[in-house]
Design a protein around this motif. Sequence first.
Motif, short mmCIF file in Angstrom:
data_model
loop_
_atom_site.label_atom_id
_atom_site.label_comp_id
_atom_site.label_asym_id
_atom_site.label_seq_id
_atom_site.Cartn_x
_atom_site.Cartn_y
_atom_site.Cartn_z
N LEU A 46 -30.98 0.37 7.96
CA LEU A 46 -31.06 1.83 8.12
C LEU A 46 -32.48 2.33 7.87
O LEU A 46 -32.94 3.25 8.54
CB LEU A 46 -30.04 2.52 7.21
CG LEU A 46 -28.58 2.20 7.57
CD1 LEU A 46 -27.65 2.77 6.51
CD2 LEU A 46 -28.22 2.69 8.96
N ARG A 47 -33.20 1.69 6.97
CA ARG A 47 -34.61 2.00 6.75
C ARG A 47 -35.41 1.70 8.02
O ARG A 47 -36.27 2.49 8.44
CB ARG A 47 -35.16 1.19 5.56
CG ARG A 47 -36.65 1.37 5.32
CD ARG A 47 -37.20 0.32 4.35
NE ARG A 47 -36.91 -1.06 4.73
CZ ARG A 47 -37.51 -1.74 5.69
NH1 ARG A 47 -38.45 -1.18 6.42
NH2 ARG A 47 -37.19 -3.00 5.94
N LYS B 118 -32.60 10.45 12.24
CA LYS B 118 -31.19 10.07 12.28
C LYS B 118 -30.26 11.20 12.69
O LYS B 118 -29.16 10.95 13.18
CB LYS B 118 -30.76 9.48 10.93
CG LYS B 118 -30.80 10.47 9.78
CD LYS B 118 -30.49 9.76 8.48
CE LYS B 118 -30.75 10.67 7.28
NZ LYS B 118 -30.60 9.91 6.04
N TRP C 112 -26.86 7.03 3.22
CA TRP C 112 -27.92 7.33 4.20
C TRP C 112 -27.56 8.47 5.13
O TRP C 112 -28.41 9.26 5.54
CB TRP C 112 -28.19 6.06 5.00
CG TRP C 112 -29.11 6.17 6.15
CD1 TRP C 112 -30.49 6.16 6.12
CD2 TRP C 112 -28.76 6.27 7.55
NE1 TRP C 112 -30.99 6.26 7.39
CE2 TRP C 112 -29.95 6.33 8.29
CE3 TRP C 112 -27.55 6.33 8.22
CZ2 TRP C 112 -29.97 6.43 9.68
CZ3 TRP C 112 -27.55 6.43 9.61
CH2 TRP C 112 -28.75 6.48 10.32
N THR D 111 -27.50 -3.61 5.02
CA THR D 111 -27.28 -2.34 5.73
C THR D 111 -28.36 -1.33 5.37
O THR D 111 -28.94 -0.69 6.26
CB THR D 111 -25.89 -1.78 5.42
OG1 THR D 111 -24.89 -2.74 5.78
CG2 THR D 111 -25.64 -0.47 6.17
N ILE E 85 -34.21 1.64 11.08
CA ILE E 85 -33.81 2.63 12.08
C ILE E 85 -34.55 3.94 11.84
O ILE E 85 -35.05 4.56 12.79
CB ILE E 85 -32.28 2.81 12.09
CG1 ILE E 85 -31.63 1.56 12.70
CG2 ILE E 85 -31.87 4.09 12.83
CD1 ILE E 85 -30.12 1.52 12.60
N ASP E 86 -34.65 4.37 10.59
CA ASP E 86 -35.42 5.57 10.27
C ASP E 86 -36.85 5.44 10.80
O ASP E 86 -37.40 6.38 11.39
CB ASP E 86 -35.45 5.82 8.77
CG ASP E 86 -34.17 6.45 8.23
OD1 ASP E 86 -33.42 7.07 9.01
OD2 ASP E 86 -33.93 6.32 7.01
N TRP F 218 -24.15 3.07 4.26
CA TRP F 218 -24.08 4.05 5.35
C TRP F 218 -23.88 5.45 4.79
O TRP F 218 -24.58 6.38 5.16
CB TRP F 218 -22.93 3.68 6.29
CG TRP F 218 -22.70 4.68 7.38
CD1 TRP F 218 -21.80 5.72 7.35
CD2 TRP F 218 -23.35 4.76 8.65
NE1 TRP F 218 -21.86 6.43 8.52
CE2 TRP F 218 -22.80 5.86 9.33
CE3 TRP F 218 -24.34 4.00 9.27
CZ2 TRP F 218 -23.21 6.24 10.60
CZ3 TRP F 218 -24.74 4.37 10.54
CH2 TRP F 218 -24.19 5.47 11.20
N ARG G 286 -19.29 6.43 16.09
CA ARG G 286 -19.57 5.10 15.54
C ARG G 286 -18.40 4.17 15.75
O ARG G 286 -17.25 4.58 15.74
CB ARG G 286 -19.84 5.24 14.03
CG ARG G 286 -20.37 3.97 13.40
CD ARG G 286 -20.43 4.10 11.89
NE ARG G 286 -19.31 3.39 11.30
CZ ARG G 286 -19.16 3.16 10.00
NH1 ARG G 286 -20.03 3.62 9.13
NH2 ARG G 286 -18.12 2.50 9.56
#
Length: 118
Positions: A44-45, A58, A84, A40, A47-48, A81, A93
């Motif tokens: 998320l990295r 974000k 972040w 995860t 996605i950033d 999550w 979500r």
Amino acid sequence: MAIVRLAEEARLSGATVAGGFVFLAGQVADDDTLDAEGQTADILRQIDALLAEAGTDKRALLQVQIVLADIGDAAAMNRAWDAWLDPAAKPARMTIEAKLVNPAWKVEITGIALAPPA
């Protein structure tokens, strides 16, 4: 209408930007040997990075969908999550359990964000 395609691969783009929105493809961990929390955080990295390439971040996420191969990994996914997440900019979500294409993947995340004004 212009469509911008980011992080193009053989079958898909990592994200597309059009109509004032950034549409993220399903993102999976680069390192599939990590546990659910690690995967995860890796996603998320990514996605950033995709959001930065689109000129946003974000805080512009409107909606996120999370798929877990095993819903029992929800607590581990939520730890990454929560670390972040910007608590002042929580997107809508959902989280579901489903088989993922690669059995080593534990998490896949997609979403929609606002794009910066043109």
